[in-house]
Design an enzyme around this catalytic site. Structure first.
Site, short mmCIF file in Angstrom:
data_model
loop_
_atom_site.label_atom_id
_atom_site.label_comp_id
_atom_site.label_asym_id
_atom_site.label_seq_id
_atom_site.Cartn_x
_atom_site.Cartn_y
_atom_site.Cartn_z
N LYS A 54 0.89 -1.21 -0.07
CA LYS A 54 0.26 -0.09 0.17
C LYS A 54 0.83 1.42 0.00
O LYS A 54 0.44 2.13 -0.85
CB LYS A 54 -0.87 0.10 1.30
CG LYS A 54 -2.16 -0.97 1.23
CD LYS A 54 -2.88 -1.06 2.46
CE LYS A 54 -3.72 -2.29 2.40
NZ LYS A 54 -4.27 -2.54 3.85
N GLN A 98 -3.97 -1.39 9.98
CA GLN A 98 -4.06 -2.58 9.28
C GLN A 98 -4.60 -3.65 10.61
O GLN A 98 -4.26 -3.77 11.69
CB GLN A 98 -2.63 -2.86 9.06
CG GLN A 98 -2.49 -4.18 8.43
CD GLN A 98 -3.19 -4.44 6.91
OE1 GLN A 98 -2.80 -3.59 6.22
NE2 GLN A 98 -3.92 -5.46 6.65
N ASP A 121 -10.32 3.25 4.88
CA ASP A 121 -10.84 1.83 4.73
C ASP A 121 -12.53 1.65 4.52
O ASP A 121 -13.05 0.82 4.45
CB ASP A 121 -10.35 0.89 5.98
CG ASP A 121 -9.26 0.12 5.65
OD1 ASP A 121 -9.17 -0.31 4.21
OD2 ASP A 121 -8.38 -0.31 6.45
#
Ligand code: NDP
Length: 294
Positions: A54, A98, A121
């Protein structure tokens, strides 16, 4: 019939190039460089790979990446304090924590601390609620990528029968919402669904987000259907190594389907591209400029 292979890698690369162009235009117009903060707690090897991928994608798109790597025994209060600092930092337009997080940390509490405007997200209840009510929202990246892959085969999805296997907050539920937004007729299947193969055979569009290696067999698929395989499962391979397989038995399915995503090289690369797309969208929203239609 042999299915068309939907090349997620190439479609993602194309999207990433467009995002890079739009980010450069934003920077030229406003002086703003979109920035993504990625927070990793602990050293789960799969998470480390995702985070590196990412961060690299962000930098490749001409954006800034701020990486925060914390030890596995980090207390929840410390992680929340970091998220609050990132919420207040004007150089940070997107925040990604994460998952999974270590057991001493309540993941929901952390995710709910993220400023919804920086929640790339799309897991914050404000964004989930906005998506469910048809308002503009930051939408979870994997479902966004899945819909883009389906649209690479069928530019208009209206009226199609879509079956989503899986109802997680990360994939299945937001995917169902997006498909409703595209005017599909949506069925969401899960572990209590009766006669799952028969439900799947109804689908023009079949999305498998289960986490069970090769569960969806060839005879579950309607001939000519489009199959999007979200699953990432590690199974024993040759010479003691592991290999990645999806939730769909690829060889069987590609003999029946009209189009299918491979694993790897399907949904995974699109998820990464959609992380940077959401970072660009968050930066545009913060600046009060319209996000480019990519
Ligand atoms: P979850 O474990 O959170 O959800 C799995 C879902 O599958 C649940 O809704 C569960 O039903 C359902 N399910 C489990 N067993 C069955 C069964 N036998 N029949 C029907 N439904 C079943 O997983 P995620 O949604 O987080 O992820 C799903 C898969 O996608 C995983 O393989 C994951 O690794 C992968 N993934 C891939 C990403 C990518 O970028 N490619 C990103 C995110 C995930 P119930 O609710 O009833 O328990």
């Amino acid at each position: 019939m042999t299915a068309r292979i939907i090349d997620g890698k190439a479609i993602a690369q194309d999207l990433r190039a467009k995002i890079a162009g739009a980010a450069a235009a934003l920077t030229q117009k406003t002086g703003i460089v979109p920035g993504l903060a990625v927070v990793l707690v602990g050293s789960d090897p799969a998470s480390e790979v995702y985070v590196r991928t990412k961060s690299k994608a962000v930098v490749d798109a001409g954006m800034r990446s701020f990486d925060h790597k914390l030890p596995a025994d980090t207390p929840e209060t410390e992680l929340i304090a970091l998220v609050e600092r990132l919420n207040a930092d004007p150089a940070v337009h997107g925040i990604l924590v994460q998952l999974p997080l270590p057991p001493q940390i309540d993941a929901a509490r952390v995710l709910h601390t993220i400023d919804p405007g920086k929640d790339v997200d799309g897991f914050h209840p404000v964004n989930a609620g906005r998506l469910a009510t048809g308002l503009p929202a930051l939408v979870p990246c994997t479902p966004l990528g899945c819909v883009r892959l389906a649209k690479a085969v069928h530019p208009a999805l209206a009226g199609m029968e879509a079956v989503v296997i899986g109802r997680s907050n990360i994939v299945g539920k937001p995917l169902a919402q997006l498909l409703l937004g595209e005017n599909c007729t949506v069925t969401v299947a899960h572990s209590k669904t009766r006669d799952l193969p028969a439900v799947c055979r109804r689908a023009d569009l079949l999305f498998a987000a289960v986490g069970r290696a090769e569960m969806v067999r060839g005879d579950w698929i309607r001939p000519g259907a489009t199959v999007i395989d979200v699953g990432i499962n590690r199974v024993p391979g040759e010479a003691g190594k592991t290999r990645l397989v999806g939730d769909v038995a690829f060889a069987e399915a590609s003999a029946v389907a009209g189009a299918i995503t491979p694993v790897p090289g399907g949904v995974g690369p699109m998820t990464i591209a959609c992380v940077i797309l959401n970072t660009l969208r968050a930066a545009c929203a913060k600046q009060g400029v319209a996000a480019p239609d990519l």
